[in-house]
Write a protein that holds these residues in place. Structure first.
Motif, PDB file in Angstrom:
ATOM      1  N   HIS A   1      38.628  61.217  89.625  1.00  0.00           N
ATOM      2  CA  HIS A   1      38.644  62.224  88.357  1.00  0.00           C
ATOM      3  C   HIS A   1      37.249  62.958  88.391  1.00  0.00           C
ATOM      4  CE1 HIS A   1      41.672  59.561  86.143  1.00  0.00           C
ATOM      5  NE2 HIS A   1      42.119  60.478  87.042  1.00  0.00           N
ATOM      6  N   ALA A   2      37.231  64.149  87.639  1.00  0.00           N
ATOM      7  CA  ALA A   2      36.061  64.888  87.845  1.00  0.00           C
ATOM      8  C   ALA A   2      34.832  64.616  87.314  1.00  0.00           C
ATOM      9  CB  ALA A   2      36.531  66.162  87.177  1.00  0.00           C
ATOM     10  N   ASP A   3      35.010  63.493  86.298  1.00  0.00           N
ATOM     11  CA  ASP A   3      33.874  63.145  85.516  1.00  0.00           C
ATOM     12  C   ASP A   3      33.317  61.636  86.673  1.00  0.00           C
ATOM     13  OD1 ASP A   3      36.164  61.548  84.952  1.00  0.00           O
ATOM     14  OD2 ASP A   3      35.115  60.621  83.171  1.00  0.00           O
TER      15      ASP A   3
ATOM     16  N   HIS B   1      43.873  51.833  86.777  1.00  0.00           N
ATOM     17  CA  HIS B   1      43.468  53.362  86.300  1.00  0.00           C
ATOM     18  C   HIS B   1      44.467  54.298  86.814  1.00  0.00           C
ATOM     19  CE1 HIS B   1      40.986  55.693  83.817  1.00  0.00           C
ATOM     20  NE2 HIS B   1      40.520  56.495  84.778  1.00  0.00           N
ATOM     21  N   SER B   2      44.487  55.464  86.576  1.00  0.00           N
ATOM     22  CA  SER B   2      45.190  56.572  87.312  1.00  0.00           C
ATOM     23  C   SER B   2      43.905  57.130  88.163  1.00  0.00           C
ATOM     24  CB  SER B   2      45.573  57.604  86.220  1.00  0.00           C
ATOM     25  OG  SER B   2      44.454  58.306  85.649  1.00  0.00           O
TER      26      SER B   2
ATOM     27  N   MET C   1      44.472  54.478  95.560  1.00  0.00           N
ATOM     28  CA  MET C   1      44.294  53.542  94.577  1.00  0.00           C
ATOM     29  C   MET C   1      42.592  53.677  93.878  1.00  0.00           C
ATOM     30  SD  MET C   1      46.756  51.247  93.969  1.00  0.00           S
ATOM     31  CE  MET C   1      45.954  49.740  93.093  1.00  0.00           C
ATOM     32  N   PRO C   2      42.653  53.597  92.729  1.00  0.00           N
ATOM     33  CA  PRO C   2      41.434  53.526  92.118  1.00  0.00           C
ATOM     34  C   PRO C   2      40.492  52.184  92.467  1.00  0.00           C
ATOM     35  CG  PRO C   2      42.815  53.040  90.240  1.00  0.00           C
ATOM     36  CD  PRO C   2      43.656  53.445  91.562  1.00  0.00           C
TER      37      PRO C   2
ATOM     38  N   HIS D   1      30.134  46.908  89.600  1.00  0.00           N
ATOM     39  CA  HIS D   1      30.601  48.305  89.178  1.00  0.00           C
ATOM     40  C   HIS D   1      32.147  48.258  89.099  1.00  0.00           C
ATOM     41  CE1 HIS D   1      31.282  52.486  88.434  1.00  0.00           C
ATOM     42  NE2 HIS D   1      30.072  52.844  88.275  1.00  0.00           N
ATOM     43  N   ALA D   2      32.661  48.046  87.626  1.00  0.00           N
ATOM     44  CA  ALA D   2      34.060  47.842  87.574  1.00  0.00           C
ATOM     45  C   ALA D   2      34.721  49.357  87.710  1.00  0.00           C
ATOM     46  CB  ALA D   2      34.356  47.363  86.082  1.00  0.00           C
ATOM     47  N   GLY D   3      34.384  50.431  87.823  1.00  0.00           N
ATOM     48  CA  GLY D   3      35.118  51.704  87.703  1.00  0.00           C
ATOM     49  C   GLY D   3      35.712  51.708  86.460  1.00  0.00           C
ATOM     50  N   ASP D   4      36.589  52.759  86.538  1.00  0.00           N
ATOM     51  CA  ASP D   4      37.283  52.980  85.498  1.00  0.00           C
ATOM     52  C   ASP D   4      38.457  51.954  85.337  1.00  0.00           C
ATOM     53  OD1 ASP D   4      35.763  54.907  84.618  1.00  0.00           O
ATOM     54  OD2 ASP D   4      37.202  56.424  84.388  1.00  0.00           O
ATOM     55  N   THR D   5      38.581  51.196  84.256  1.00  0.00           N
ATOM     56  CA  THR D   5      39.689  50.023  84.456  1.00  0.00           C
ATOM     57  C   THR D   5      39.985  49.594  83.155  1.00  0.00           C
ATOM     58  OG1 THR D   5      40.276  48.120  85.854  1.00  0.00           O
ATOM     59  CG2 THR D   5      37.981  47.963  84.854  1.00  0.00           C
TER      60      THR D   5
END
Length: 243
Positions: free
Chosen positions: A51-53, A111-112, A125-126, A149-153
């Motif tokens: 994702h861009a962010d 996440h997506s 996969m994220p 660091h959990a990432g986006d989840t």
């Protein structure tokens, strides 16, 4: 052994393990940081998803070795010229790679993962990352220092069943902004499940949908009964895990 963490807002973290500089999810177009991307010179660029962010400033670090899924590493090579992905094709969930003085394990995130706004373009996969100054083994090592660091989840059971018992994070950064990821309540449960000593909220206040009261995160961590210290960092603030 030096192990330092610096939060540059959103999900962007600079991690120093002895003489090795790692940068996670570079996105400096956020209201929590005054740091210019050019001020950092990481050896390794760790990317949780496309994702861009989370990849907004990857083009500033062509000299860094990319640690990402093969799909995302390939996208960066095709579009930004990065040719230094670990292993030549990136890595994947469950893998551990040696990055200078650090060991990096890629773990699950729910996440997506479409790249930019092209929902049909998948970055695989994220992921999240567990960074340690020792190679993870099944034997507990009290001398190891480890950051998750959990990432986006969202909340998922591997936090309790895999990450906590086998990777033993001392500190955890968890998304708490809600809407696109966990909110404060589920983020606090994640902190409890991974059994971290220190917990940082991230991925909040960048955009209106993810603005939160961070005091709620602190209260929710306490409400779980966890012994973790909830630490709300200012943007660009450094936290020393070990020195």
């Amino acid at each position: 052994m030096t192990f330092e963490l610096t939060w540059h807002g959103h999900s962007t973290w600079a991690v120093t393990v002895d003489d090795t500089e790692l940068l996670i999810d570079p996105f400096f177009d956020n209201p929590k940081t005054d740091t210019s991307p050019e001020e950092l010179d990481p050896d390794y660029l760790l990317l949780t998803h496309g994702h861009a962010d989370h990849i907004g400033d990857v083009d500033r670090y062509e000299g860094a070795t990319v640690v990402a899924t093969p799909e995302l590493a390939g996208y960066l090579e095709d579009n930004f010229g990065h040719e230094n992905a670990v292993g030549g094709m990136g890595m994947n969930l469950g893998g551990t790679v040696e990055c200078g003085d650090a060991w990096v394990t890629m773990v699950r995130a729910d996440h997506s993962n479409g790249i930019e706004t092209g929902y049909g373009t998948s970055a695989g996969m994220p992921a999240g990352f567990v960074i340690s100054d020792k190679k993870p083994t099944q034997e507990a090592d009290a001398d190891a220092t480890t950051f998750y660091h959990a990432g986006d989840t969202s909340l998922h059971s591997e936090m309790k069943d895999v990450i906590a018992p086998f990777l033993e994070p001392d500190a955890a950064a968890v998304p708490a902004g809600d809407h696109f990821t966990m909110g404060p309540a589920q983020a606090a449960v994640a902190v409890d499940w991974v059994d971290a000593d220190v917990a940082f909220p991230m991925h909040y206040d960048t955009f209106p949908p993810i603005e939160i009261d961070t005091d709620e995160f602190v209260r929710e961590v306490k409400a779980t009964g966890s012994d973790a210290e909830a630490v709300v960092l200012d943007g660009d603030e450094r936290y020393t895990l070990a020195e």
